[in-house]
Write a protein that holds these residues in place. Sequence first.
Motif, mmCIF file in Angstrom:
data_model
loop_
_atom_site.group_PDB
_atom_site.id
_atom_site.type_symbol
_atom_site.label_atom_id
_atom_site.label_comp_id
_atom_site.label_asym_id
_atom_site.label_seq_id
_atom_site.Cartn_x
_atom_site.Cartn_y
_atom_site.Cartn_z
ATOM 1 N N TYR A 58 0.853 -1.196 0.000
ATOM 2 C CA TYR A 58 0.000 0.000 0.000
ATOM 3 C C TYR A 58 0.883 1.237 0.000
ATOM 4 O O TYR A 58 1.943 1.252 0.614
ATOM 5 N N LYS A 59 0.417 2.262 -0.678
ATOM 6 C CA LYS A 59 1.071 3.573 -0.639
ATOM 7 C C LYS A 59 -0.019 4.609 -0.481
ATOM 8 O O LYS A 59 -0.998 4.603 -1.240
ATOM 9 N N ASP A 60 0.134 5.472 0.510
ATOM 10 C CA ASP A 60 -0.872 6.489 0.831
ATOM 11 C C ASP A 60 -2.264 5.863 0.980
ATOM 12 O O ASP A 60 -3.269 6.424 0.560
ATOM 13 N N GLY A 61 -2.306 4.666 1.567
ATOM 14 C CA GLY A 61 -3.569 3.987 1.836
ATOM 15 C C GLY A 61 -4.188 3.265 0.650
ATOM 16 O O GLY A 61 -5.242 2.647 0.785
ATOM 17 N N GLN A 62 -3.550 3.333 -0.511
ATOM 18 C CA GLN A 62 -4.082 2.704 -1.723
ATOM 19 C C GLN A 62 -3.256 1.474 -2.088
ATOM 20 O O GLN A 62 -2.032 1.479 -1.958
ATOM 21 N N VAL A 63 -3.930 0.434 -2.574
ATOM 22 C CA VAL A 63 -3.227 -0.778 -2.999
ATOM 23 C C VAL A 63 -2.288 -0.435 -4.147
ATOM 24 O O VAL A 63 -2.682 0.205 -5.121
ATOM 25 N N GLN A 64 -1.022 -0.852 -4.019
ATOM 26 C CA GLN A 64 -0.027 -0.646 -5.074
ATOM 27 C C GLN A 64 0.139 -1.900 -5.916
ATOM 28 O O GLN A 64 0.198 -1.832 -7.127
ATOM 29 N N GLN A 65 0.254 -3.046 -5.240
ATOM 30 C CA GLN A 65 0.413 -4.305 -5.952
ATOM 31 C C GLN A 65 0.041 -5.459 -5.026
ATOM 32 O O GLN A 65 0.138 -5.350 -3.809
ATOM 33 N N THR A 66 -0.369 -6.535 -5.641
ATOM 34 C CA THR A 66 -0.723 -7.758 -4.920
ATOM 35 C C THR A 66 0.019 -8.907 -5.573
ATOM 36 O O THR A 66 0.135 -8.960 -6.797
ATOM 37 N N GLY A 67 0.538 -9.789 -4.753
ATOM 38 C CA GLY A 67 1.270 -10.945 -5.256
ATOM 39 C C GLY A 67 1.288 -12.046 -4.233
ATOM 40 O O GLY A 67 0.407 -12.126 -3.366
ATOM 41 N N THR A 68 2.320 -12.879 -4.296
ATOM 42 C CA THR A 68 2.477 -13.965 -3.341
ATOM 43 C C THR A 68 3.880 -13.901 -2.745
ATOM 44 O O THR A 68 4.753 -13.202 -3.252
ATOM 45 N N TYR A 69 4.058 -14.655 -1.648
ATOM 46 C CA TYR A 69 5.368 -14.717 -1.019
ATOM 47 C C TYR A 69 5.631 -16.129 -0.513
ATOM 48 O O TYR A 69 4.702 -16.878 -0.228
ATOM 49 N N THR A 70 6.909 -16.472 -0.435
ATOM 50 C CA THR A 70 7.348 -17.722 0.174
ATOM 51 C C THR A 70 8.546 -17.427 1.064
ATOM 52 O O THR A 70 9.297 -16.475 0.817
ATOM 53 N N LEU A 71 8.709 -18.231 2.100
ATOM 54 C CA LEU A 71 9.803 -18.061 3.050
ATOM 55 C C LEU A 71 10.762 -19.234 2.942
ATOM 56 O O LEU A 71 10.326 -20.386 2.816
ATOM 57 N N THR A 72 12.063 -18.938 2.971
ATOM 58 C CA THR A 72 13.093 -19.974 2.898
ATOM 59 C C THR A 72 14.305 -19.528 3.711
ATOM 60 O O THR A 72 14.293 -18.454 4.311
ATOM 61 N N LYS A 73 15.326 -20.337 3.703
ATOM 62 C CA LYS A 73 16.630 -19.966 4.261
ATOM 63 C C LYS A 73 17.612 -19.988 3.112
ATOM 64 O O LYS A 73 17.458 -20.762 2.172
ATOM 65 N N GLY A 74 18.617 -19.131 3.163
ATOM 66 C CA GLY A 74 19.599 -19.103 2.096
ATOM 67 C C GLY A 74 20.463 -17.861 2.181
ATOM 68 O O GLY A 74 20.658 -17.311 3.254
ATOM 69 N N SER A 75 20.929 -17.423 1.029
ATOM 70 C CA SER A 75 21.836 -16.271 0.963
ATOM 71 C C SER A 75 21.408 -15.326 -0.149
ATOM 72 O O SER A 75 20.740 -15.724 -1.099
ATOM 73 N N THR A 76 21.783 -14.071 0.018
ATOM 74 C CA THR A 76 21.614 -13.066 -1.031
ATOM 75 C C THR A 76 23.002 -12.513 -1.334
ATOM 76 O O THR A 76 23.988 -12.923 -0.718
ATOM 77 N N THR A 77 23.076 -11.554 -2.227
ATOM 78 C CA THR A 77 24.379 -10.951 -2.528
ATOM 79 C C THR A 77 24.909 -10.143 -1.343
ATOM 80 O O THR A 77 26.102 -9.854 -1.285
ATOM 81 N N CYS A 78 24.032 -9.774 -0.394
ATOM 82 C CA CYS A 78 24.456 -8.965 0.748
ATOM 83 C C CYS A 78 24.570 -9.747 2.051
ATOM 84 O O CYS A 78 25.216 -9.276 2.988
ATOM 85 N N THR A 79 23.922 -10.902 2.159
ATOM 86 C CA THR A 79 23.944 -11.671 3.407
ATOM 87 C C THR A 79 24.054 -13.159 3.101
ATOM 88 O O THR A 79 23.667 -13.621 2.030
ATOM 89 N N THR A 80 24.555 -13.883 4.080
ATOM 90 C CA THR A 80 24.649 -15.337 3.923
ATOM 91 C C THR A 80 23.906 -16.028 5.053
ATOM 92 O O THR A 80 23.766 -15.476 6.153
#
Length: 138
Positions: free
Chosen positions: A66-88
């Motif tokens: 949401y931005k300024d109380g209005q929907v900006q985008q809707t999608g899905t999410y999943t949670l995992t363990k792993g690494s990114t380019t900034c963290t391991t």
Amino acid sequence: MKTHVHSVLLLLGLGVASCKSDKDTPKPTSLVGYWLLTRLECYCPANTPTPDEAIAFDADGKVTTYKDGQVQQTGTYTLTKGSTTCTTDTTLISFSWPSYTPTASYSLHDGVLIIDQGLCFDAPRKTYQAASAASNKK
């Protein structure tokens, strides 16, 4: 007299126990809920204000921003363990938005959610607070 003293002590104990503070507010232990942006970290121009943004997660893996109380985008999410380019070796959240599918590291402690999209490479790190906790501080 002894009964009267016990009654007074019982009432005092109940009165103290019924007082609430911010410490008594339950802190979320999962992402599910509505979160208000409280801090934006980025390589932004000096004095850039924190935008009026929020994010909501449901238990079925759906996410809405949401931005300024209005929907900006809707999608899905999943949670995992792993690494990114900034963290391991960290907890990750992968978003599936209509136009892209970023992965970010996240942490959740004491009702504060931090989603780091890669601050080390100029992607934002956003700090959110559960909406109920944020409204108690106003």
